[in-house]
Design a protein around this motif. Structure first.
Motif, mmCIF file in Angstrom:
data_model
loop_
_atom_site.group_PDB
_atom_site.id
_atom_site.type_symbol
_atom_site.label_atom_id
_atom_site.label_comp_id
_atom_site.label_asym_id
_atom_site.label_seq_id
_atom_site.Cartn_x
_atom_site.Cartn_y
_atom_site.Cartn_z
ATOM 1 N N PHE A 233 -34.154 -3.733 1.792
ATOM 2 C CA PHE A 233 -34.267 -2.605 2.721
ATOM 3 C C PHE A 233 -32.909 -2.326 3.383
ATOM 4 C CE2 PHE A 233 -35.213 -0.324 6.578
ATOM 5 C CZ PHE A 233 -36.276 0.492 6.242
ATOM 6 N N MET A 234 -32.278 -3.360 3.898
ATOM 7 C CA MET A 234 -31.003 -3.159 4.603
ATOM 8 C C MET A 234 -29.908 -2.680 3.655
ATOM 9 S SD MET A 234 -30.692 -6.037 7.602
ATOM 10 C CE MET A 234 -30.634 -7.463 6.540
ATOM 11 N N ALA A 235 -29.892 -3.212 2.436
ATOM 12 C CA ALA A 235 -28.865 -2.816 1.466
ATOM 13 C C ALA A 235 -29.063 -1.378 1.008
ATOM 14 C CB ALA A 235 -28.891 -3.764 0.267
ATOM 15 N N GLU A 236 -30.310 -1.007 0.753
ATOM 16 C CA GLU A 236 -30.607 0.332 0.227
ATOM 17 C C GLU A 236 -30.402 1.409 1.295
ATOM 18 O OE1 GLU A 236 -31.679 2.335 -3.325
ATOM 19 O OE2 GLU A 236 -31.521 0.174 -3.018
ATOM 20 N N VAL A 237 -30.887 1.123 2.493
ATOM 21 C CA VAL A 237 -30.782 2.096 3.577
ATOM 22 C C VAL A 237 -29.385 2.070 4.197
ATOM 23 C CG1 VAL A 237 -31.756 2.779 5.834
ATOM 24 C CG2 VAL A 237 -33.265 1.936 4.034
ATOM 25 N N GLN A 238 -28.678 0.961 3.975
ATOM 26 C CA GLN A 238 -27.337 0.753 4.564
ATOM 27 C C GLN A 238 -27.421 0.733 6.091
ATOM 28 O OE1 GLN A 238 -24.869 3.808 2.641
ATOM 29 N NE2 GLN A 238 -24.171 2.265 1.186
ATOM 30 N N THR A 239 -28.243 -0.194 6.576
ATOM 31 C CA THR A 239 -28.445 -0.378 8.006
ATOM 32 C C THR A 239 -28.333 -1.855 8.347
ATOM 33 O OG1 THR A 239 -30.014 -0.085 9.839
ATOM 34 C CG2 THR A 239 -30.951 -0.563 7.674
ATOM 35 N N THR A 240 -27.995 -2.141 9.598
ATOM 36 C CA THR A 240 -27.943 -3.529 10.060
ATOM 37 C C THR A 240 -29.260 -3.933 10.705
ATOM 38 O OG1 THR A 240 -27.007 -2.792 12.174
ATOM 39 C CG2 THR A 240 -25.449 -3.455 10.455
ATOM 40 N N LYS A 241 -30.164 -2.983 10.842
ATOM 41 C CA LYS A 241 -31.465 -3.248 11.462
ATOM 42 C C LYS A 241 -32.498 -3.542 10.372
ATOM 43 C CE LYS A 241 -29.933 -2.766 15.587
ATOM 44 N NZ LYS A 241 -29.502 -1.508 16.011
ATOM 45 N N GLY A 242 -32.877 -4.812 10.292
ATOM 46 C CA GLY A 242 -33.813 -5.227 9.252
ATOM 47 C C GLY A 242 -35.263 -5.145 9.689
ATOM 48 N N LEU A 243 -36.124 -5.754 8.876
ATOM 49 C CA LEU A 243 -37.553 -5.763 9.170
ATOM 50 C C LEU A 243 -37.861 -6.795 10.248
ATOM 51 C CD1 LEU A 243 -38.946 -5.556 5.523
ATOM 52 C CD2 LEU A 243 -38.322 -3.696 7.053
ATOM 53 N N LEU A 244 -38.894 -6.535 11.032
ATOM 54 C CA LEU A 244 -39.306 -7.419 12.123
ATOM 55 C C LEU A 244 -40.578 -8.175 11.742
ATOM 56 C CD1 LEU A 244 -38.764 -4.855 15.035
ATOM 57 C CD2 LEU A 244 -37.158 -6.601 14.207
ATOM 58 N N LYS A 245 -40.947 -9.160 12.552
ATOM 59 C CA LYS A 245 -42.126 -9.988 12.254
ATOM 60 C C LYS A 245 -43.384 -9.140 12.096
ATOM 61 C CE LYS A 245 -40.654 -14.379 14.301
ATOM 62 N NZ LYS A 245 -40.927 -15.400 15.350
ATOM 63 N N GLU A 246 -43.526 -8.151 12.978
ATOM 64 C CA GLU A 246 -44.721 -7.304 12.898
ATOM 65 C C GLU A 246 -44.740 -6.450 11.627
ATOM 66 O OE1 GLU A 246 -42.050 -5.521 16.246
ATOM 67 O OE2 GLU A 246 -42.605 -7.507 15.449
ATOM 68 N N HIS A 247 -43.540 -6.145 11.116
ATOM 69 C CA HIS A 247 -43.457 -5.412 9.843
ATOM 70 C C HIS A 247 -43.933 -6.295 8.697
ATOM 71 C CE1 HIS A 247 -39.982 -3.007 11.862
ATOM 72 N NE2 HIS A 247 -41.163 -2.495 12.160
ATOM 73 N N TYR A 248 -43.500 -7.561 8.701
ATOM 74 C CA TYR A 248 -43.927 -8.497 7.647
ATOM 75 C C TYR A 248 -45.445 -8.682 7.668
ATOM 76 C CZ TYR A 248 -38.987 -9.853 7.333
ATOM 77 O OH TYR A 248 -37.630 -9.860 7.167
ATOM 78 N N PHE A 249 -46.015 -8.707 8.869
ATOM 79 C CA PHE A 249 -47.464 -8.877 9.006
ATOM 80 C C PHE A 249 -48.194 -7.700 8.363
ATOM 81 C CE2 PHE A 249 -51.310 -8.693 11.977
ATOM 82 C CZ PHE A 249 -52.022 -9.619 11.221
ATOM 83 N N PHE A 250 -47.735 -6.490 8.648
ATOM 84 C CA PHE A 250 -48.339 -5.298 8.042
ATOM 85 C C PHE A 250 -48.184 -5.334 6.512
ATOM 86 C CE2 PHE A 250 -47.313 -1.122 6.217
ATOM 87 C CZ PHE A 250 -48.556 -0.513 6.297
ATOM 88 N N LEU A 251 -46.995 -5.695 6.024
ATOM 89 C CA LEU A 251 -46.754 -5.736 4.575
ATOM 90 C C LEU A 251 -47.630 -6.789 3.898
ATOM 91 C CD1 LEU A 251 -42.853 -5.384 4.586
ATOM 92 C CD2 LEU A 251 -44.514 -3.656 3.866
ATOM 93 N N ALA A 252 -47.829 -7.918 4.590
ATOM 94 C CA ALA A 252 -48.698 -8.971 4.041
ATOM 95 C C ALA A 252 -50.139 -8.471 3.926
ATOM 96 C CB ALA A 252 -48.639 -10.208 4.926
ATOM 97 N N GLN A 253 -50.615 -7.800 4.973
ATOM 98 C CA GLN A 253 -51.971 -7.242 4.919
ATOM 99 C C GLN A 253 -52.114 -6.279 3.752
ATOM 100 O OE1 GLN A 253 -52.071 -5.593 8.954
ATOM 101 N NE2 GLN A 253 -53.627 -7.099 9.534
ATOM 102 N N LYS A 254 -51.051 -5.533 3.490
ATOM 103 C CA LYS A 254 -51.093 -4.520 2.435
ATOM 104 C C LYS A 254 -51.112 -5.157 1.056
ATOM 105 C CE LYS A 254 -49.087 0.031 1.600
ATOM 106 N NZ LYS A 254 -50.211 0.738 2.223
ATOM 107 N N ILE A 255 -50.196 -6.100 0.802
ATOM 108 C CA ILE A 255 -50.058 -6.648 -0.541
ATOM 109 C C ILE A 255 -51.198 -7.610 -0.891
ATOM 110 C CG2 ILE A 255 -48.644 -8.713 -0.039
ATOM 111 C CD1 ILE A 255 -46.886 -7.860 -2.465
ATOM 112 N N PHE A 256 -51.741 -8.304 0.143
ATOM 113 C CA PHE A 256 -52.843 -9.241 -0.105
ATOM 114 C C PHE A 256 -54.206 -8.594 0.118
ATOM 115 C CE2 PHE A 256 -49.408 -12.299 1.124
ATOM 116 C CZ PHE A 256 -49.337 -12.982 -0.085
ATOM 117 N N ASN A 257 -54.226 -7.348 0.626
ATOM 118 C CA ASN A 257 -55.482 -6.646 0.941
ATOM 119 C C ASN A 257 -56.373 -7.523 1.820
ATOM 120 O OD1 ASN A 257 -57.415 -4.593 0.890
ATOM 121 N ND2 ASN A 257 -58.465 -5.494 -0.881
ATOM 122 N N ASP A 258 -55.771 -8.060 2.876
ATOM 123 C CA ASP A 258 -56.478 -8.960 3.790
ATOM 124 C C ASP A 258 -56.139 -8.562 5.226
ATOM 125 O OD1 ASP A 258 -57.527 -10.991 5.300
ATOM 126 O OD2 ASP A 258 -56.784 -12.619 4.030
#
Length: 377
Positions: A233-258
């Motif tokens: 994400f940071m490399a593609e968007v070219q930003t120093t602001k990465g993903l946060l813990k709450e973002h990982y939680f949402f992504l986990a819910q999405k990929i695991f459908n849980d």
């Protein structure tokens, strides 16, 4: 430096030859054989890909690559004709066979037709480099190999094999040099690009250093996947602001459908290649990676500054938005990435219902094209 190792090699060789009579014919012969093996290994390992070909390569598209022979300036024997380096496409099976033979065998058949695939290996006395630069290479066509099970063409990995035969001095030793590029996914249509990028990302992120080409794990820890998505994400968007813990939680819910597990529950889970880019997300027409790549493209093209200023919540579910905004005053809003569309951003805002109660409304997602029309992209 390689040159220093070569100097040490020649010094040791001279010392052994000077002691030849004392060592005896049998031991001297064994030592000389060992010296040859060491020199051959050193020379072969100094033949490198300096500029990698694109890892997603479209047929009928020009590309560039570069080879560097680190020991060339020191060891190449002067020749009336320049040494030529050849580039050939090889399948994963051919790459594996070449690697297991420690490059002692040569390629029997190329798996694709490459135009302008032979260039000179040139030594530059000023810079002290020995390079072969492929500037206008073109993959004309590719010969597909048999695929395993449900494997698609965008999961099929190839590589470019660069090879040459040179004479070294002193001694006029002839040696065959070969080196493989990083794995490449060949596509013939632009619509295959997204899935090809998924194969490359998974391979680059999760392959072992000294693997057999091009073996990679089918499952990886979720924590490693989080690191990979963040770096991407940071490399593609070219930003120093990465993903946060709450973002990982949402992504986990999405990929695991849980949606019942806690953030801690996901930490010990592993995610499969199928969950990443083969299985369609429930109720959608796309995979997790296809959705995430759409977010990358949208953010890079239209929302970079907003993301970098932390003005976009982005990775948050519609259900959690309702919970978050339920007690907020009228007019409060946030920006989130659409769940239902690839590459969409939507505005969730608080409004007063007809009965006077507070309601959270989600506006139809905006695509990069929609934002561009409104001069917001």
């Amino acid at each position: 430096r390689c040159e220093s190792l070569v100097e040490i090699y020649f010094q040791l060789q001279q010392q052994v030859l000077a002691l030849g009579a004392e060592l005896g014919a049998e031991l001297l012969a064994r030592l000389q054989e060992r010296f040859s093996e060491v020199m051959s290994s050193l020379v072969k390992s100094s033949f490198l890909v300096e500029k990698q070909p694109p890892q997603v390569l479209k047929t009928q598209t020009k590309f560039q690559a570069g080879i560097r022979f680190l020991l060339g300036p020191r060891l190449l024997k002067a020749s009336a004709k320049p040494y030529m380096v050849r580039a050939d496409m090889v399948t994963e099976k051919q790459a594996r066979e070449l690697a297991l033979s420690v490059y002692s065998s040569t390629l029997s058949e190329s798996t694709g037709e490459i135009m302008h695939n032979v260039v000179a290996l040139e030594t530059n006395p000023t810079s002290g480099t020995c390079c072969a630069n492929f500037k206008n290479v073109l993959l004309k066509k590719i010969k597909r190999c048999e695929r395993k099970g449900s494997e698609s063409v965008t999961e099929e990995k190839c590589a470019v094999l660069f090879s040459t035969t040179v004479a070294l001095s002193p001694g006029n030793l002839s040696i065959h040099l070969q080196v493989l590029s990083l794995p490449i996914v060949v596509i013939v249509h632009g619509n295959q690009d997204n899935n090809a990028k998924a194969t490359v990302l998974w391979d680059n992120a999760f392959s072992e250093m000294d693997r057999v080409p091009f073996m990679v794990a089918e499952r990886v820890p979720w924590e490693k996947m989080c690191e990979t998505l963040n770096l991407k994400f940071m490399a593609e968007v070219q930003t120093t602001k990465g993903l946060l813990k709450e973002h990982y939680f949402f992504l986990a819910q999405k990929i695991f459908n849980d949606h019942s597990a806690s953030p801690e529950d996901f930490q010990n889970r592993s995610v499969s290649w199928a969950q990443f880019n083969k299985e369609i997300l429930p109720g959608r027409g796309f995979t997790f990676w296809q959705w995430f790549d759409g977010v990358l493209d949208l953010t890079k093209r239209c929302l970079k500054s907003y993301w970098s200023d932390r003005l976009i919540v982005g990775f948050i579910s519609k259900q959690f938005v309702c919970k978050l905004l339920s007690s907020a005053p009228d007019g409060t809003f946030l920006l989130r990435f659409s769940d239902s569309e690839i590459g969409g951003v939507t505005i969730a805002h608080v409004m007063r219902g007809k009965d006077g109660s507070s309601q959270v409304e989600n506006i139809q997602p905006f695509s990069a094209k929609d934002l561009s029309i409104r001069s917001l992209g």
